[in-house]
Design a protein around this motif. Structure first.
Motif, mmCIF file in Angstrom:
data_model
loop_
_atom_site.group_PDB
_atom_site.id
_atom_site.type_symbol
_atom_site.label_atom_id
_atom_site.label_comp_id
_atom_site.label_asym_id
_atom_site.label_seq_id
_atom_site.Cartn_x
_atom_site.Cartn_y
_atom_site.Cartn_z
ATOM 1 N N ARG A 102 10.519 32.502 35.704
ATOM 2 C CA ARG A 102 11.720 33.603 35.066
ATOM 3 C C ARG A 102 12.730 33.221 35.717
ATOM 4 O O ARG A 102 13.668 33.316 35.412
ATOM 5 C CB ARG A 102 10.550 34.432 35.878
ATOM 6 C CG ARG A 102 9.299 35.509 34.777
ATOM 7 C CD ARG A 102 10.103 36.027 33.581
ATOM 8 N NE ARG A 102 8.564 36.484 33.291
ATOM 9 C CZ ARG A 102 9.513 36.782 31.973
ATOM 10 N NH1 ARG A 102 9.720 36.172 30.813
ATOM 11 N NH2 ARG A 102 7.260 36.697 31.606
ATOM 12 N N LEU A 126 7.691 33.517 39.870
ATOM 13 C CA LEU A 126 9.050 33.500 39.727
ATOM 14 C C LEU A 126 9.858 32.564 40.141
ATOM 15 O O LEU A 126 10.799 32.986 39.092
ATOM 16 C CB LEU A 126 8.705 34.022 41.217
ATOM 17 C CG LEU A 126 10.300 34.323 41.593
ATOM 18 C CD1 LEU A 126 11.008 35.162 40.756
ATOM 19 C CD2 LEU A 126 9.923 34.668 43.290
ATOM 20 N N ILE A 164 4.605 38.692 37.832
ATOM 21 C CA ILE A 164 5.601 38.448 37.595
ATOM 22 C C ILE A 164 6.850 38.801 36.087
ATOM 23 O O ILE A 164 6.669 37.880 35.335
ATOM 24 C CB ILE A 164 6.627 37.420 38.030
ATOM 25 C CG1 ILE A 164 5.976 37.264 39.818
ATOM 26 C CG2 ILE A 164 8.083 37.195 38.265
ATOM 27 C CD1 ILE A 164 5.985 38.257 40.678
ATOM 28 N N SER A 207 8.033 44.040 38.381
ATOM 29 C CA SER A 207 7.330 42.805 38.978
ATOM 30 C C SER A 207 7.030 43.974 40.139
ATOM 31 O O SER A 207 5.655 43.983 40.453
ATOM 32 C CB SER A 207 7.845 41.577 39.500
ATOM 33 O OG SER A 207 8.362 41.189 38.935
ATOM 34 N N LEU A 265 2.605 33.208 42.256
ATOM 35 C CA LEU A 265 3.748 34.496 42.080
ATOM 36 C C LEU A 265 4.904 33.360 42.668
ATOM 37 O O LEU A 265 5.674 33.573 41.369
ATOM 38 C CB LEU A 265 3.609 35.940 42.818
ATOM 39 C CG LEU A 265 2.397 36.687 42.517
ATOM 40 C CD1 LEU A 265 2.255 37.847 43.213
ATOM 41 C CD2 LEU A 265 2.205 37.155 41.403
#
Length: 400
Positions: free
Chosen positions: A205, A202, A298, A275, A198
């Motif tokens: 993003r 992340l 995410i 998320s 994750l």
């Protein structure tokens, strides 16, 4: 051959970090470890150690003179790869703290994700990929991994930075299947349709949030975009309306900043909320659950994702394809092609250490080995250095 370490890597992370982590977060105490065994990091977590090695690397320092959209000499106030990476890390840590993910891993991946990028932004990357097509192509994410695994050369016991598996995996956010087959375990997920941590999702993003919004900022300051143009974009118009309704006719500089900060806040807030809901709905209780999902967890909500896509399309059409940017991109590509053609035909034109590396790798891999070293040399250049090197090679008035 040096022995691969087996996790855990010699230390237990600080108790505070462990206590705050969600059960599905990455944890360096349960990591797959480093490629080469090392003693523990003492008072630092292993991912902190990775972050520190990245910050102190030569490749990270060079990012100061590698640009995003604008070439370095076009202005001192435009974003560089270095400032972009810092912005990505800041956004990623903010979100990681809300989701109880490992902030240090998010920061390490964020700071390292562009280490392998060429000079001249995406134009340079496209040009080098064109040059390398006969030799396996060029992917800047794979090059970033190559930088931290092999090209940084400062430690006595190993080449590269010897980063943790999860950091290396996060750096490799995109990879072709052909390249994945060559890279082995760190790229296995591209062949088995599994997900990365994750924290890496992340960082990916956060990268998107950072570059979209600082490209708005740089585009406006360069006067390649106008606020009236940007008001065609739903996400920008809604937040610009908020600013005008609250403050009235403030300066354009204030409008720009107040609007962009609100857009970033909206994206971050939505990403956290959506998320969290996705993790609950999917029943995620471990990192293995994360890896087994068919898609990343995410993500933005569908509504905001659509608005963000509209913004990206606008920037692609009105900024990245703006005639002034396009003309600079064409010139940049000519520089990259010229350098590659010169070095591939005569490796002695490169500095002696790169010439020696080209000879050594060519003896093992043939022409593809020589080409890979040429790509290493060019990808490591800053914008300024690439322009100067091109002049040194092709301007008869330049003797050195």
């Amino acid at each position: 051959m040096r022995q691969r370490s087996t996790p855990p890597c010699g230390t237990t992370p600080p108790e505070r970090v462990n206590a705050e982590l969600a059960p599905y977060a990455a944890d360096d105490a349960r990591s797959r470890g480093r490629r080469h065994r090392e003693d523990g990091a003492g008072h630092r977590s292993e991912y902190q150690r990775d972050r520190d090695r990245i910050i102190h690397s030569a490749a990270f320092r060079r990012l100061e003179y590698k640009t995003q959209v604008f070439v370095n000499h076009e202005g001192d106030l435009f974003r560089t790869r270095l400032t972009h990476s810092v912005e990505v890390a800041q956004i990623a840590r903010t979100i990681a703290r809300s989701l109880r993910l490992h902030e240090d891993l998010c920061e390490a991946v964020s700071l390292a994700h562009d280490l392998g990028h060429t000079p001249f932004g995406h134009a340079g990357q496209d040009a080098l990929d064109e040059c390398m097509k006969p030799y396996g192509g060029f992917e800047h994410n794979a090059q970033s991994l190559r930088v931290v695994d092999e090209l940084e050369d400062k430690y006595a016991e190993f080449l590269g930075l010897n980063l943790m598996f999860e950091t290396r995996e996060g750096i490799l956010k995109h990879c072709s299947k052909a390249r994945a087959e060559q890279l082995g375990e760190v790229a296995e997920r591209f062949l088995s349709n599994r997900q990365t941590t994750l924290e890496a999702q992340l960082a990916n993003r956060a990268d998107e949030i950072a570059y979209n919004n600082h490209d708005i900022d740089d585009g406006l300051r360069a006067r390649l975009l106008t606020i009236d143009q940007l008001r065609q974009v739903t996400l920008f118009r809604r937040h610009h309306d908020e600013v005008i309704n609250r403050y009235g006719q403030i300066t354009l500089k204030q409008q720009r900043h107040e609007t962009i900060r609100r857009i970033i806040n909206t994206l971050v807030t939505d990403l956290i909320a959506h998320s969290k809901r996705a993790l609950i709905d999917a029943g995620i209780t471990s990192l293995e659950d994360v890896r087994a999902r068919p898609l990343p967890l995410i993500a933005f909500s569908p509504a905001l994702s659509a608005e963000n896509d509209e913004l990206k399309r606008f920037l692609r059409e009105h900024l990245y394809r703006h005639h002034q940017v396009y003309r600079m991109m064409v010139k940049a590509k000519r520089v990259i092609h010229g350098l590659f053609d010169a070095f591939i035909h005569d490796a002695r034109l490169m500095p002696p250490d790169f010439h020696a590396q080209a000879q050594g790798l060519e003896a093992v891999e043939g022409a593809a080995g020589r080409a890979r070293v040429v790509a290493d040399y060019i990808a490591g250049m800053t914008d300024r250095y690439a322009i100067d090197e091109h002049e040194r090679l092709f301007d008869p008035r330049r003797l050195r």
